[in-house]
Scaffold this motif. Structure first.
Motif, PDB file in Angstrom:
ATOM      1  N   GLU A 110       0.872  -1.172   0.000  1.00 58.20           N
ATOM      2  CA  GLU A 110       0.000   0.000   0.000  1.00 58.20           C
ATOM      3  C   GLU A 110       0.907   1.220   0.000  1.00 58.20           C
ATOM      4  OE1 GLU A 110      -2.694   0.066   3.287  1.00 58.20           O
ATOM      5  OE2 GLU A 110      -3.969  -1.466   2.411  1.00 58.20           O
ATOM      6  N   ILE A 111       0.653   2.127  -0.930  1.00 58.79           N
ATOM      7  CA  ILE A 111       1.390   3.386  -0.988  1.00 58.79           C
ATOM      8  C   ILE A 111       0.385   4.492  -0.717  1.00 58.79           C
ATOM      9  CG2 ILE A 111       2.881   4.876  -2.370  1.00 58.79           C
ATOM     10  CD1 ILE A 111       3.421   2.338  -4.128  1.00 58.79           C
ATOM     11  N   TRP A 112       0.692   5.355   0.237  1.00 57.78           N
ATOM     12  CA  TRP A 112      -0.213   6.427   0.651  1.00 57.78           C
ATOM     13  C   TRP A 112       0.412   7.788   0.368  1.00 57.78           C
ATOM     14  CZ3 TRP A 112      -5.075   5.797   2.776  1.00 57.78           C
ATOM     15  CH2 TRP A 112      -5.425   4.476   3.118  1.00 57.78           C
ATOM     16  N   VAL A 113      -0.372   8.681  -0.206  1.00 61.02           N
ATOM     17  CA  VAL A 113       0.028  10.067  -0.408  1.00 61.02           C
ATOM     18  C   VAL A 113      -0.836  10.918   0.507  1.00 61.02           C
ATOM     19  CG1 VAL A 113       0.106  11.995  -2.045  1.00 61.02           C
ATOM     20  CG2 VAL A 113       0.758   9.690  -2.784  1.00 61.02           C
ATOM     21  N   ASN A 114      -0.193  11.695   1.346  1.00 65.79           N
ATOM     22  CA  ASN A 114      -0.873  12.605   2.285  1.00 65.79           C
ATOM     23  C   ASN A 114      -1.864  11.883   3.201  1.00 65.79           C
ATOM     24  OD1 ASN A 114       0.597  14.574   1.034  1.00 65.79           O
ATOM     25  ND2 ASN A 114      -1.117  15.445  -0.079  1.00 65.79           N
ATOM     26  N   ARG A 115      -1.605  10.617   3.488  1.00 69.44           N
ATOM     27  CA  ARG A 115      -2.449   9.797   4.366  1.00 69.44           C
ATOM     28  C   ARG A 115      -3.909   9.718   3.907  1.00 69.44           C
ATOM     29  NH1 ARG A 115      -0.597  11.079  10.543  1.00 69.44           N
ATOM     30  NH2 ARG A 115       1.624  10.942  10.176  1.00 69.44           N
ATOM     31  N   LEU A 116      -4.160  10.073   2.675  1.00 64.88           N
ATOM     32  CA  LEU A 116      -5.524  10.133   2.173  1.00 64.88           C
ATOM     33  C   LEU A 116      -5.694   9.347   0.876  1.00 64.88           C
ATOM     34  CD1 LEU A 116      -8.337  11.465   2.563  1.00 64.88           C
ATOM     35  CD2 LEU A 116      -7.491  13.387   1.226  1.00 64.88           C
ATOM     36  N   TYR A 117      -4.746   9.463  -0.021  1.00 63.53           N
ATOM     37  CA  TYR A 117      -4.822   8.828  -1.332  1.00 63.53           C
ATOM     38  C   TYR A 117      -3.992   7.547  -1.321  1.00 63.53           C
ATOM     39  CZ  TYR A 117      -6.662  13.340  -2.660  1.00 63.53           C
ATOM     40  OH  TYR A 117      -7.423  14.476  -2.734  1.00 63.53           O
ATOM     41  N   ARG A 118      -4.569   6.456  -1.798  1.00 68.42           N
ATOM     42  CA  ARG A 118      -3.944   5.139  -1.691  1.00 68.42           C
ATOM     43  C   ARG A 118      -3.848   4.461  -3.043  1.00 68.42           C
ATOM     44  NH1 ARG A 118      -6.106  -0.431   0.810  1.00 68.42           N
ATOM     45  NH2 ARG A 118      -7.748   0.025  -0.664  1.00 68.42           N
ATOM     46  N   LEU A 119      -2.799   3.667  -3.163  1.00 69.32           N
ATOM     47  CA  LEU A 119      -2.619   2.794  -4.312  1.00 69.32           C
ATOM     48  C   LEU A 119      -2.145   1.456  -3.770  1.00 69.32           C
ATOM     49  CD1 LEU A 119      -2.329   2.359  -7.419  1.00 69.32           C
ATOM     50  CD2 LEU A 119       0.041   3.098  -7.167  1.00 69.32           C
ATOM     51  N   THR A 120      -2.741   0.367  -4.240  1.00 76.97           N
ATOM     52  CA  THR A 120      -2.292  -0.958  -3.827  1.00 76.97           C
ATOM     53  C   THR A 120      -1.576  -1.629  -4.994  1.00 76.97           C
ATOM     54  OG1 THR A 120      -4.401  -1.979  -4.415  1.00 76.97           O
ATOM     55  CG2 THR A 120      -4.139  -1.248  -2.128  1.00 76.97           C
ATOM     56  N   VAL A 121      -0.549  -2.386  -4.650  1.00 75.78           N
ATOM     57  CA  VAL A 121       0.266  -3.086  -5.636  1.00 75.78           C
ATOM     58  C   VAL A 121       0.458  -4.507  -5.124  1.00 75.78           C
ATOM     59  CG1 VAL A 121       2.493  -3.103  -6.830  1.00 75.78           C
ATOM     60  CG2 VAL A 121       1.474  -0.927  -6.135  1.00 75.78           C
ATOM     61  N   PRO A 122       0.217  -5.520  -5.955  1.00 74.37           N
ATOM     62  CA  PRO A 122       0.354  -6.903  -5.478  1.00 74.37           C
ATOM     63  C   PRO A 122       1.777  -7.253  -5.025  1.00 74.37           C
ATOM     64  CG  PRO A 122      -0.751  -6.859  -7.616  1.00 74.37           C
ATOM     65  CD  PRO A 122      -0.278  -5.473  -7.331  1.00 74.37           C
ATOM     66  N   SER A 123       2.785  -6.850  -5.829  1.00 75.77           N
ATOM     67  CA  SER A 123       4.165  -7.184  -5.449  1.00 75.77           C
ATOM     68  C   SER A 123       5.165  -6.339  -6.222  1.00 75.77           C
ATOM     69  CB  SER A 123       4.460  -8.662  -5.688  1.00 75.77           C
ATOM     70  OG  SER A 123       4.496  -8.940  -7.066  1.00 75.77           O
ATOM     71  N   ILE A 124       6.347  -6.203  -5.634  1.00 77.20           N
ATOM     72  CA  ILE A 124       7.505  -5.624  -6.302  1.00 77.20           C
ATOM     73  C   ILE A 124       8.660  -6.580  -6.028  1.00 77.20           C
ATOM     74  CG2 ILE A 124       9.084  -3.671  -6.543  1.00 77.20           C
ATOM     75  CD1 ILE A 124       6.890  -1.872  -5.354  1.00 77.20           C
ATOM     76  N   PRO A 125       9.157  -7.271  -7.052  1.00 76.86           N
ATOM     77  CA  PRO A 125      10.258  -8.224  -6.841  1.00 76.86           C
ATOM     78  C   PRO A 125      11.530  -7.529  -6.337  1.00 76.86           C
ATOM     79  CG  PRO A 125       9.207  -8.572  -8.977  1.00 76.86           C
ATOM     80  CD  PRO A 125       8.672  -7.287  -8.427  1.00 76.86           C
ATOM     81  N   ALA A 126      12.382  -8.287  -5.697  1.00 77.40           N
ATOM     82  CA  ALA A 126      13.658  -7.769  -5.187  1.00 77.40           C
ATOM     83  C   ALA A 126      14.441  -7.131  -6.322  1.00 77.40           C
ATOM     84  CB  ALA A 126      14.456  -8.903  -4.564  1.00 77.40           C
ATOM     85  N   GLN A 150      13.732  -4.608  -8.155  1.00 77.42           N
ATOM     86  CA  GLN A 150      12.927  -4.076  -9.257  1.00 77.42           C
ATOM     87  C   GLN A 150      12.248  -2.761  -8.866  1.00 77.42           C
ATOM     88  OE1 GLN A 150      12.786  -5.614 -12.398  1.00 77.42           O
ATOM     89  NE2 GLN A 150      14.470  -6.736 -11.436  1.00 77.42           N
ATOM     90  N   GLN A 151      11.717  -2.087  -9.890  1.00 85.64           N
ATOM     91  CA  GLN A 151      11.010  -0.834  -9.683  1.00 85.64           C
ATOM     92  C   GLN A 151       9.542  -0.967 -10.073  1.00 85.64           C
ATOM     93  OE1 GLN A 151      13.027   2.101 -12.089  1.00 85.64           O
ATOM     94  NE2 GLN A 151      14.333   2.701 -10.381  1.00 85.64           N
ATOM     95  N   PHE A 152       8.733  -0.109  -9.456  1.00 85.80           N
ATOM     96  CA  PHE A 152       7.327   0.028  -9.819  1.00 85.80           C
ATOM     97  C   PHE A 152       7.100   1.503 -10.113  1.00 85.80           C
ATOM     98  CE2 PHE A 152       3.106   1.369  -8.458  1.00 85.80           C
ATOM     99  CZ  PHE A 152       2.329   0.613  -9.307  1.00 85.80           C
ATOM    100  N   GLN A 153       6.451   1.812 -11.224  1.00 82.21           N
ATOM    101  CA  GLN A 153       6.154   3.194 -11.569  1.00 82.21           C
ATOM    102  C   GLN A 153       4.658   3.377 -11.772  1.00 82.21           C
ATOM    103  OE1 GLN A 153       8.620   4.043 -15.008  1.00 82.21           O
ATOM    104  NE2 GLN A 153      10.232   4.841 -13.678  1.00 82.21           N
ATOM    105  N   ALA A 154       4.160   4.521 -11.305  1.00 87.01           N
ATOM    106  CA  ALA A 154       2.743   4.841 -11.465  1.00 87.01           C
ATOM    107  C   ALA A 154       2.575   6.354 -11.471  1.00 87.01           C
ATOM    108  CB  ALA A 154       1.929   4.246 -10.326  1.00 87.01           C
TER     109      ALA A 154
END
Length: 99
Positions: free
Chosen positions: A15-31, A33-37
């Protein structure tokens, strides 16, 4: 936004949170590796999207589990407001040997 897993273990249930209000969930990020959104896909409880053109990032957090099941909790510290808050971070780091 780019998240880099610099550890030797996969992260899951992210779970990535911006300003404790906006959320994005991601199933996995391998060792290693990067995730971009884009910030525009972060959504709050009532369906409103984060609007980078009108809102400032004041708090950024990531929570996940590593492959051992242990929690991963990361919080990005902002030292100031506006662009000054990014001084010394990422591409805004001062180059070594610069005079």
């Amino acid at each position: 936004m780019t998240v880099t897993n610099t550890t030797s273990q996969e992260w899951t249930h992210i779970e990535i949170w911006v300003n404790r209000l906006y959320r994005l969930t991601v199933p996995s990020i391998p060792a290693g590796q990067q995730f971009q959104a884009p910030l525009s896909i972060f959504i709050e409880a009532y369906g409103h999207r984060f609007d980078f053109g009108r809102q400032q990032i004041k708090d950024l957090r990531l929570s996940a589990k590593n492959s051992s099941g242990e929690p991963v909790d990361i919080r990005m510290e902002f030292r100031g407001s506006g662009l000054a808050g990014l001084a010394g971070v990422g591409v805004f780091k001062e180059k070594e040997g610069k005079e």
